[in-house]
Motif scaffolding. Structure first.
Motif, PDB file in Angstrom:
ATOM      1  N   TYR A  83       0.840  -1.195   0.000  1.00  0.00           N
ATOM      2  CA  TYR A  83       0.000   0.000   0.000  1.00  0.00           C
ATOM      3  C   TYR A  83       0.873   1.242   0.000  1.00  0.00           C
ATOM      4  O   TYR A  83       2.015   1.232   0.476  1.00  0.00           O
ATOM      5  N   CYS A 135       0.311   4.980   1.557  1.00  0.00           N
ATOM      6  CA  CYS A 135      -0.586   5.752   2.414  1.00  0.00           C
ATOM      7  C   CYS A 135      -0.075   7.187   2.519  1.00  0.00           C
ATOM      8  O   CYS A 135       1.136   7.412   2.640  1.00  0.00           O
ATOM      9  N   LYS A 192     -17.577  -3.046   5.061  1.00  0.00           N
ATOM     10  CA  LYS A 192     -16.651  -2.149   5.755  1.00  0.00           C
ATOM     11  C   LYS A 192     -16.450  -2.662   7.170  1.00  0.00           C
ATOM     12  O   LYS A 192     -17.418  -2.774   7.926  1.00  0.00           O
ATOM     13  N   ASN A 242      -8.941  -2.911   0.091  1.00  0.00           N
ATOM     14  CA  ASN A 242      -8.247  -1.667   0.466  1.00  0.00           C
ATOM     15  C   ASN A 242      -8.387  -1.450   1.973  1.00  0.00           C
ATOM     16  O   ASN A 242      -9.187  -2.104   2.634  1.00  0.00           O
ATOM     17  N   SER A 291      -8.193   1.959   5.003  1.00  0.00           N
ATOM     18  CA  SER A 291      -8.055   3.388   5.288  1.00  0.00           C
ATOM     19  C   SER A 291      -7.812   3.542   6.784  1.00  0.00           C
ATOM     20  O   SER A 291      -8.339   2.771   7.592  1.00  0.00           O
ATOM     21  N   HIS A 297      -7.905   6.103  10.116  1.00  0.00           N
ATOM     22  CA  HIS A 297      -8.608   7.316  10.550  1.00  0.00           C
ATOM     23  C   HIS A 297      -8.590   7.406  12.074  1.00  0.00           C
ATOM     24  O   HIS A 297      -8.363   6.414  12.781  1.00  0.00           O
ATOM     25  N   ASP A 309      -6.141  11.508   9.624  1.00  0.00           N
ATOM     26  CA  ASP A 309      -6.558  10.408   8.752  1.00  0.00           C
ATOM     27  C   ASP A 309      -5.480  10.168   7.699  1.00  0.00           C
ATOM     28  O   ASP A 309      -4.727  11.084   7.341  1.00  0.00           O
ATOM     29  N   ALA A 339      -5.322   8.211   3.895  1.00  0.00           N
ATOM     30  CA  ALA A 339      -5.918   7.416   2.820  1.00  0.00           C
ATOM     31  C   ALA A 339      -4.840   6.517   2.222  1.00  0.00           C
ATOM     32  O   ALA A 339      -3.715   6.951   1.978  1.00  0.00           O
ATOM     33  N   CYS A 340      -5.187   5.242   1.993  1.00  0.00           N
ATOM     34  CA  CYS A 340      -4.227   4.279   1.469  1.00  0.00           C
ATOM     35  C   CYS A 340      -4.705   3.748   0.113  1.00  0.00           C
ATOM     36  O   CYS A 340      -5.902   3.574  -0.110  1.00  0.00           O
ATOM     37  N   THR A 341      -3.747   3.496  -0.783  1.00  0.00           N
ATOM     38  CA  THR A 341      -4.033   2.952  -2.104  1.00  0.00           C
ATOM     39  C   THR A 341      -3.273   1.645  -2.268  1.00  0.00           C
ATOM     40  O   THR A 341      -2.062   1.587  -2.031  1.00  0.00           O
TER      41      THR A 341
END
Length: 451
Positions: free
Chosen positions: A47, A49, A125, A167, A169, A171, A193, A195-197
């Motif tokens: 990932y 991030c 989720k 994926n 995320s 937070h 927070d 965000a991760c890809t």
């Protein structure tokens, strides 16, 4: 959909550690259980991030679990444990250390798809608490291990299925200093927070089959009595082996043909140019406003300072290069202790400012600049100056932090420097130089982060 979902807490745990951040470790808990013996499942994902201060930084997550290969139709799957080991970069540890962070905690949400025999169940989720983890000092690559438990699911159709992790995320993350106080990586907030890809391709943690429930076996019929075995027949006497025939004489070998001359090898193709290695992580850009003052010892006076600095900080080496701007200013001085003098002052940078910043908050700066005096007056009467009036050589100004320097907010700097002799300041150049140049000059300034 062919699947019934029981809403139970905790399916995926993700532990992150970043930046500075930085840093992340992730635990994913997904779904399965069943009638067959559990088999090892493993998924490795990469990932990228985006964290405060350090921006994008990679993490590698290795997820392992023991999951049954077969699950009975109509039977609720019990929760099972999944472990995740997340490799976090030294760059993230460095970034967090620079702002005084020693631990990290928070929450993580994973996006999971369970591919069922009757179709995918997507958009699941799963949120878990991120356990507090230590940030290593000195900075180094490190791993964080976390565990989680799956929710219960029930399948009502047989066939093939799989569990995909799409994926994650991060937070409500909190970085804390050595005293347990939150470090504000985002101005005015105790949390942040990230965000991760997903940058790798594999998403499948496990494949399984949903099978029918076993039926109750019917009562077996009484077995028939076995028939009496027939008496074995007496074996016949073996026939005598025939005498082997005499081997024939081998024929003379034919002379080998002369080998043909090898053909000239074709010219090898030129090797392709190697691909350029990936660029290292770009430096972090930081902007600060500057205020302060400088005491000129020989002239017995003070000049106010204002300006700014634009720095590009390399986390890996703990060094930076910067463009320093000092605005034109003026000062009031007392020559010989009683002659009031004024001077207009400008600064011309002779090179970029550079220095270091470590995780203890110790900042050093090295600057080189010409000091220009466009106008010098005593009792309001101009005695020298001009466009070319400046120090004959650049003044080297070395400063250190006064207390801990926080890259997210700024801090105080101090230092001393020598002002070189003046040149091109008019007829009174040497006299003016004697009353301005020399060692023992001091600077005190404050840097405040912009934005």
């Amino acid at each position: 959909m062919g699947i019934q979902r029981k809403r139970t807490k905790g399916a995926l745990s993700t532990l992150a550690v970043t930046a500075a951040i930085g840093v992340v470790a992730t635990t994913v808990s997904v779904t399965a259980a069943g009638t067959a013996a559990a088999v090892p499942a493993k998924l490795v994902q990469d990932y990228s991030c985006v964290f405060p201060l350090i921006n994008a930084d990679p993490i590698k997550i290795t997820i392992t679990a023991d999951i049954p290969s077969e699950i009975q139709k109509g039977q609720a799957t019990p929760a099972f444990e999944i472990d995740a080991n997340t490799l976090v970069s030294s760059r993230a540890a460095q970034g967090l250390g620079l702002v005084g962070a020693r631990t990290l905690e928070g929450k993580a949400t994973a996006d999971i798809t369970v591919n069922t025999p009757s179709g995918p169940l997507s958009g699941i989720k799963v949120e878990n608490d991120v356990a507090k983890g230590n940030i290593p000092s000195p900075p180094a690559d490190f791993s964080v291990v976390a565990t989680g438990h799956a929710p219960s699911l029930t399948f009502d159709q047989t066939g093939d299925g799989s569990i995909d992790v799409n994926n994650i995320s991060l937070h409500d993350m909190i970085a804390r200093d050595a005293n347990g106080k939150p470090v504000q990586l985002v101005t005015g907030k105790d949390t942040f927070d990230a965000a991760c890809t997903l940058t790798s391709t594999d998403k499948t943690l496990h494949r399984f089959k949903v099978v029918d429930n076993p039926t109750n076996p019917t009562d077996p019929t009484n077995p028939t009595n076995p028939t009496d075995p027939t008496n074995p027949t007496n074996p016949t006497n073996p026939t005598s082996p025939t005498n082997p025939t005499n081997p024939t004489n081998p024929t003379d070998p034919t002379n080998p043909t002369n080998p043909t001359n090898p053909t000239d090898p074709t010219n090898p193709t030129s090797p392709t140019n190697p691909t350029n290695p990936t660029n290292p992580t770009p430096p972090i850009h930081l902007s600060y406003g500057l205020t302060g003052s400088s005491v000129i010892k020989a002239a017995n006076g003070t000049a106010a300072l204002a300006g700014g600095i634009e720095a590009d900080f390399d986390l890996a080496s703990g060094t930076y290069n910067a463009d320093l701007t000092l605005n034109p200013t003026s000062g009031k001085f007392s020559i010989l202790g009683f002659l009031p003098a004024t001077a207009k002052i400008e600064f011309q940078q002779a090179g970029r400012t550079n220095g270091t910043l470590n995780t203890a908050g110790d900042l050093t700066t090295k600057s080189s600049m010409y000091v220009k005096l466009p106008e010098i007056a005593v009792f309001g009467i101009p005695l020298g100056g001009g466009a070319d009036c400046k120090s004959g050589t650049p003044a080297d100004v070395n400063l250190t932090s006064d207390g801990r320097f926080d890259p997210l907010s700024g801090g105080k700097l101090k230092g001393t420097y020598t002002l070189p002799p003046l040149k091109s300041c008019g007829a009174f150049n040497d006299i003016l130089s004697a009353f301005t140049s020399g060692p023992g000059n001091t600077i005190n300034m404050t840097l405040a982060k912009k934005g």
